[in-house]
Design a protein around this motif. Structure first.
Motif, PDB file in Angstrom:
ATOM      1  N   ARG A  86      -2.756 -69.164  -0.862  1.00  0.00           N
ATOM      2  CA  ARG A  86      -2.408 -69.441  -1.807  1.00  0.00           C
ATOM      3  C   ARG A  86      -2.712 -71.235  -2.196  1.00  0.00           C
ATOM      4  N   ASP A 144     -14.479 -55.636   2.441  1.00  0.00           N
ATOM      5  CA  ASP A 144     -12.981 -56.857   1.728  1.00  0.00           C
ATOM      6  C   ASP A 144     -13.308 -57.132   0.967  1.00  0.00           C
ATOM      7  N   THR A 145     -12.470 -57.034   0.017  1.00  0.00           N
ATOM      8  CA  THR A 145     -12.969 -57.520  -1.604  1.00  0.00           C
ATOM      9  C   THR A 145     -11.842 -58.564  -1.899  1.00  0.00           C
ATOM     10  N   TRP A 146     -12.610 -59.667  -2.459  1.00  0.00           N
ATOM     11  CA  TRP A 146     -11.414 -61.054  -2.721  1.00  0.00           C
ATOM     12  C   TRP A 146     -11.727 -60.978  -4.085  1.00  0.00           C
ATOM     13  N   TRP A 147     -10.732 -60.799  -4.814  1.00  0.00           N
ATOM     14  CA  TRP A 147     -10.800 -61.378  -6.684  1.00  0.00           C
ATOM     15  C   TRP A 147      -9.055 -61.368  -7.176  1.00  0.00           C
ATOM     16  N   GLN A 148      -8.552 -61.281  -8.137  1.00  0.00           N
ATOM     17  CA  GLN A 148      -7.397 -61.408  -9.220  1.00  0.00           C
ATOM     18  C   GLN A 148      -7.347 -61.152 -10.285  1.00  0.00           C
ATOM     19  N   THR A 149      -6.076 -61.040 -10.351  1.00  0.00           N
ATOM     20  CA  THR A 149      -5.689 -59.776 -12.542  1.00  0.00           C
ATOM     21  C   THR A 149      -7.041 -60.539 -12.585  1.00  0.00           C
ATOM     22  N   GLY A 158      -5.805 -57.538  -2.593  1.00  0.00           N
ATOM     23  CA  GLY A 158      -4.997 -57.982  -2.062  1.00  0.00           C
ATOM     24  C   GLY A 158      -4.783 -59.037  -1.184  1.00  0.00           C
ATOM     25  N   GLU A 159      -5.202 -58.705  -0.236  1.00  0.00           N
ATOM     26  CA  GLU A 159      -4.279 -60.129   0.887  1.00  0.00           C
ATOM     27  C   GLU A 159      -5.592 -60.056   2.311  1.00  0.00           C
ATOM     28  N   PRO A 160      -5.851 -60.554   2.704  1.00  0.00           N
ATOM     29  CA  PRO A 160      -6.091 -61.218   4.140  1.00  0.00           C
ATOM     30  C   PRO A 160      -5.637 -60.041   4.948  1.00  0.00           C
ATOM     31  N   ARG A 208       1.777 -60.350  -5.950  1.00  0.00           N
ATOM     32  CA  ARG A 208       2.084 -61.584  -6.285  1.00  0.00           C
ATOM     33  C   ARG A 208       3.557 -61.904  -6.556  1.00  0.00           C
ATOM     34  N   ASP A 232      -6.433 -70.687  -4.719  1.00  0.00           N
ATOM     35  CA  ASP A 232      -6.266 -69.956  -3.720  1.00  0.00           C
ATOM     36  C   ASP A 232      -7.511 -70.938  -2.649  1.00  0.00           C
ATOM     37  N   ASN A 278       2.765 -63.766  -1.720  1.00  0.00           N
ATOM     38  CA  ASN A 278       1.828 -62.512  -1.538  1.00  0.00           C
ATOM     39  C   ASN A 278       2.444 -61.555  -0.812  1.00  0.00           C
TER      40      ASN A 278
HETATM   41  C1  WTA Z   1      -4.409 -62.710  -2.421  1.00  0.00           C
HETATM   42  C2  WTA Z   1      -5.093 -58.147  -6.915  1.00  0.00           C
HETATM   43  C3  WTA Z   1      -6.674 -62.640   0.837  1.00  0.00           C
HETATM   44  C4  WTA Z   1      -5.224 -64.166  -3.159  1.00  0.00           C
HETATM   45  C5  WTA Z   1      -7.061 -58.194  -6.625  1.00  0.00           C
HETATM   46  C6  WTA Z   1      -5.180 -63.612  -4.951  1.00  0.00           C
HETATM   47  C7  WTA Z   1      -6.488 -61.642  -1.303  1.00  0.00           C
HETATM   48  C8  WTA Z   1      -4.539 -62.949  -5.391  1.00  0.00           C
HETATM   49  C9  WTA Z   1      -7.556 -61.010  -1.070  1.00  0.00           C
HETATM   50  C10 WTA Z   1      -4.479 -62.381  -6.623  1.00  0.00           C
HETATM   51  C11 WTA Z   1      -8.445 -61.020  -0.174  1.00  0.00           C
HETATM   52  C12 WTA Z   1      -7.195 -60.818  -3.086  1.00  0.00           C
HETATM   53  N1  WTA Z   1      -8.486 -61.490   1.079  1.00  0.00           N
HETATM   54  N2  WTA Z   1      -6.784 -62.835  -0.138  1.00  0.00           N
HETATM   55  N3  WTA Z   1      -9.720 -60.267   0.000  1.00  0.00           N
HETATM   56  N4  WTA Z   1      -7.639 -60.492  -2.360  1.00  0.00           N
HETATM   57  N5  WTA Z   1      -5.429 -61.930  -2.680  1.00  0.00           N
HETATM   58  O1  WTA Z   1      -4.158 -60.865  -8.888  1.00  0.00           O
HETATM   59  O2  WTA Z   1      -3.913 -65.013  -3.500  1.00  0.00           O
HETATM   60  O3  WTA Z   1      -2.606 -58.667  -7.855  1.00  0.00           O
HETATM   61  O4  WTA Z   1      -5.706 -64.687  -5.705  1.00  0.00           O
HETATM   62  O5  WTA Z   1      -5.335 -59.554  -7.720  1.00  0.00           O
HETATM   63  O6  WTA Z   1      -4.463 -62.194  -4.337  1.00  0.00           O
HETATM   64  O7  WTA Z   1      -3.853 -60.574  -6.905  1.00  0.00           O
HETATM   65  P1  WTA Z   1      -3.800 -60.103  -7.588  1.00  0.00           P
END
Ligand code: WTA
Length: 690
Positions: A555, A447-452, A423-425, A566, A540, A561
């Motif tokens: 972002r 630490d998982t980065w992803w988005q909706t 969700g965030e760093p 978001r 991002d 965030n």
């Molecule tokens: C941020 C959540 C840093 C990012 C699954 C992204 C992150 C937005 C990370 C998506 C992470 C998500 N490190 N930033 N591991 N994971 N973000 O759509 O800015 O609610 O574009 O999905 O959260 O938020 P969403």
């Protein structure tokens, strides 16, 4: 009762399906048994942290690097093979993909026929009916309920019959505004079963926010609960729905599930869901759906305009949720997966519902908060339920670490194997605490980065070679099929090599990516495919280290965030500007110790105002809470005589961000402003307000 799947009409498909049913039921579990599940679960070492894909053993591909290369070089073979082995189909697809990243045209598994609810429930209810599908961890610790796959299948079928009995049909949009519970998951999967498109709205959003989402999708059916229970407090959900539907003429029926059983007013469009479920049949024939029929939409904030309904389709989303859940967290048969996110967010969709259930896992439905009844809740729950994985938000970690180690140490966490966050760093301090204190230095941090929009995890340290390092504070490596690309925001050129920073894009399509914004495909193309033609643009920024690892820098647009939620600055500004005493406003984010990012509102009042400054501030905070959500309340409101604008009238947010971050010496060049003197006034006012 589970009905037999239809066989494909042509011979080829029929033959294919027969063998498919065999492999899909057997391949994975046999292999898992071979790896020695018991020792794997007990052996909490790095050496078991990847599960190579058995589907490609015959190709001699066993190392992670080989498999990743295959996923990039031969995506059709890679995803096509996995779609056939991991999912159960009514009819095979004729083409793995038809995608064009230039035009944002994304289609996977064309002509395939499938049902997501069958993949998540029926096939496991058949093979292991008594297995626990979900543990409902209710608000009060120690009151959890266990639901087996067989029991859940019955609930799901009943729910599907109730919805269909009231006229809900394929393609209809259904809004779900419910607390986390087996009934809520059944509501989602019942929509999936009959082909209706669910739109889950986080049950913390205001009536106005809910109404906006209902109207945007022209929802006829809403499913809610009498009340919610969270952190020992009762939340009047039905009342919010009542207020919302008053402004939504499209709504024809509201199903009300009894979470507390307290009496709530019922109108002529309200239907007692529990009563209906009681008398409904527990057998239901699922709809045969096309791979590309929409499965759900989920609203998320953009930098401008109202929240957008990100739409995902059936098969591609399901496969991607299935694959990421299993391989990022190295999920093993028999484990209990604990993702504490709410079902109102994409994390809840992919890692509470679709990912775990499609893998036949035991998933956790956490109804409470990390600090109820005290800051030891997560770890007490880990001990009591023997969770093998916990997946949470950095903001919660930062809050918990402030409460001290004793809340963690007094509980047995030896069941934990993988620790995820999203969700965030995840800052260094929180990473360190998570790894050393919570995980006793023996669990991988994912630490998982992803988005909706990505549907599932896109960048994360695992899977990778078992001995590959994991570094703090960065998601590091792309998942199978994902090739991240950094582009220069000005020249739009690709940045190659290490030690570079740019706009985070993805080169190739992957099955879980969003297909459209519901009702506004142009906005979809403009948002994700126009700025960097030929790539998916995430919004991002990211940094690539010398070794090729990715770190998210935040972002690049006006999306905040806040505690992992978001929020578009425009959404908050709209509410503030609506106040009768406000002339204009500008909202920016600023670094916040716990929430990651806080909300700072610069507000210009009209010449004549009817209220005191104190009353105004309280009005504005209240308006943000009641019209959006409690997490949309500004942390800081600064009343100012003006805003820094360019000669063409554009607000210079860059300057406001520096002021909000308390960095007045980094304002840069202000000479292009229409009235540079306003900057000094703002800096002074900000300093005085501290
Ligand atoms: C941020 C959540 C840093 C990012 C699954 C992204 C992150 C937005 C990370 C998506 C992470 C998500 N490190 N930033 N591991 N994971 N973000 O759509 O800015 O609610 O574009 O999905 O959260 O938020 P969403």
């Amino acid at each position: 009762m589970f009905r037999c799947l239809h066989r494909g009409s042509n011979l080829l498909t029929g033959v294919f399906n027969a063998s498919l049913l065999r492999t899909s039921a057997n391949t994975v579990s046999i292999l898992e048994t071979k790896t020695g599940r018991k020792s794997a679960i007990n052996d909490n070492t790095r050496s078991i942290s990847t599960t190579p894909l058995p589907e490609f053993d015959k190709d001699g591909l066993k190392s992670h690097d080989d498999l990743y290369r295959l996923s990039i070089e031969k995506p059709d073979y890679f995803w096509g093979t996995l779609a056939r082995s991991r999912l159960q189909w009514y009819e095979d697809f004729s083409l793995t993909k038809d995608c064009d990243m230039k035009s944002g045209h994304i289609r996977w598994f064309l002509d395939g026929k499938i049902n997501a609810s069958v993949n998540c429930v029926d096939r496991h209810a058949e093979s292991s009916p008594d297995k626990i599908a979900m543990i409902w961890e209710k608000d009060e610790p120690g009151t959890q309920e266990y639901v087996t796959y067989r029991e859940f299948q019955k609930l799901l079928c009943k729910m599907s019959n109730v919805l269909e009995g009231h006229g809900v049909k394929q393609g209809d949009r259904v809004a779900i505004y419910m607390p986390k519970s087996p009934t809520a998951v059944a509501a989602m999967l019942a929509c999936a079963r009959i082909g209706a498109i669910h739109s889950v709205v986080f049950a913390g959003f205001s009536a106005e926010a809910l109404a906006g989402r209902i109207m945007d999708a022209q929802v006829e059916t809403v499913i809610t609960a009498d009340q919610g229970v969270r952190g020992g407090k009762i939340i009047d959900l039905k009342k919010v729905v009542d207020d919302a539907v008053q402004t939504c003429p499209c709504v024809k029926r509201v199903f009300v599930y009894q979470r507390t059983g307290n009496e709530v007013p019922m109108s002529n469009i309200d239907i007692n869901l529990d009563k209906e479920l009681e008398s409904a049949s527990d057998s239901h024939t699922p709809a045969v759906l096309d791979s590309e029929d929409l499965l759900f939409m989920l609203y998320t904030s953009g930098s401008t305009g109202k929240p957008k309904g990100i739409a995902h389709s059936q098969a591609g989303y399901l496969l991607y949720a299935n694959m990421t859940m299993k391989h990022v967290f190295d999920y093993k048969e028999g484990e209990t997966f604990g993702c504490v996110a709410d079902i109102g967010w994409i994390t809840g969709h992919s890692y509470v519902v679709y990912g775990p259930l499609s893998n036949g896992a035991t998933t956790l439905l956490f109804e409470s908060t990390p600090v109820y009844p005290d800051p030891g809740r997560y770890w007490e729950m880990v001990e009591r339920l023997k969770l093998n994985h916990i997946y949470l938000a950095p903001t919660a970690l930062r809050m918990l670490l402030k409460n001290g180690d004793e809340w963690v140490l007094k509980y047995d966490r030896s069941s934990l194997r993988k620790l995820g966050c999203v969700g965030e760093p995840l800052n260094n301090e929180a990473w360190d605490w998570y790894y050393n204190v919570v995980g006793e230095g023996r669990c991988d941090i994912c630490d998982t980065w992803w988005q909706t929009e990505t549907g599932g995890i896109a960048i994360t340290p695992r899977p990778s070679s078992p001995d590959a390092e994991i570094r703090p504070a960065m998601p590091m490596r792309p998942f199978f099929g994902i090739e991240p690309v950094l582009l220069d925001p000005v020249t739009k050129q690709e940045l190659t090599g290490g030690n570079v920073k740019g706009a985070l894009c993805v080169r190739h399509p992957w099955p879980g990516m969003a297909r459209t914004i519901y009702g506004d495909h142009d906005r979809f193309l403009k948002t994700y495919y126009a700025d960097y033609p030929g790539f998916y643009f995430s919004g991002d920024g990211a940094y690539r280290t010398q070794d090729g690892y990715y770190q998210i820098t935040g972002r690049m647009d006006d999306v905040l965030n806040v505690s992992g939620h978001r929020l578009g600055t425009a959404e908050i500004e709209d509410v503030i500007d609506d106040h009768e005493d406000v002339a204009e406003s500008a909202v920016v984010g600023f670094p916040h110790e716990i929430k990651g990012e806080g909300i700072y509102a610069f507000v210009v009042l009209k010449d004549r105002v009817s209220k005191s400054e104190e009353e105004l501030m309280s009005d504005l905070k209240h308006a943000c809470k009641s019209r959006v959500s409690s997490f949309a309340q500004p942390d800081f409101i600064l009343l100012t005589p003006g805003l820094p604008k360019t000669r063409s009238g554009k607000i210079m947010r860059r300057i406001l961000r520096k002021i909000a971050a308390n960095k007045p010496d980094e304002l840069g060049d202000v000479s292009t402003l229409f009235d540079p003197s306003i900057v000094e006034i703002l800096v002074d006012k900000h300093q005085q307000s501290l």
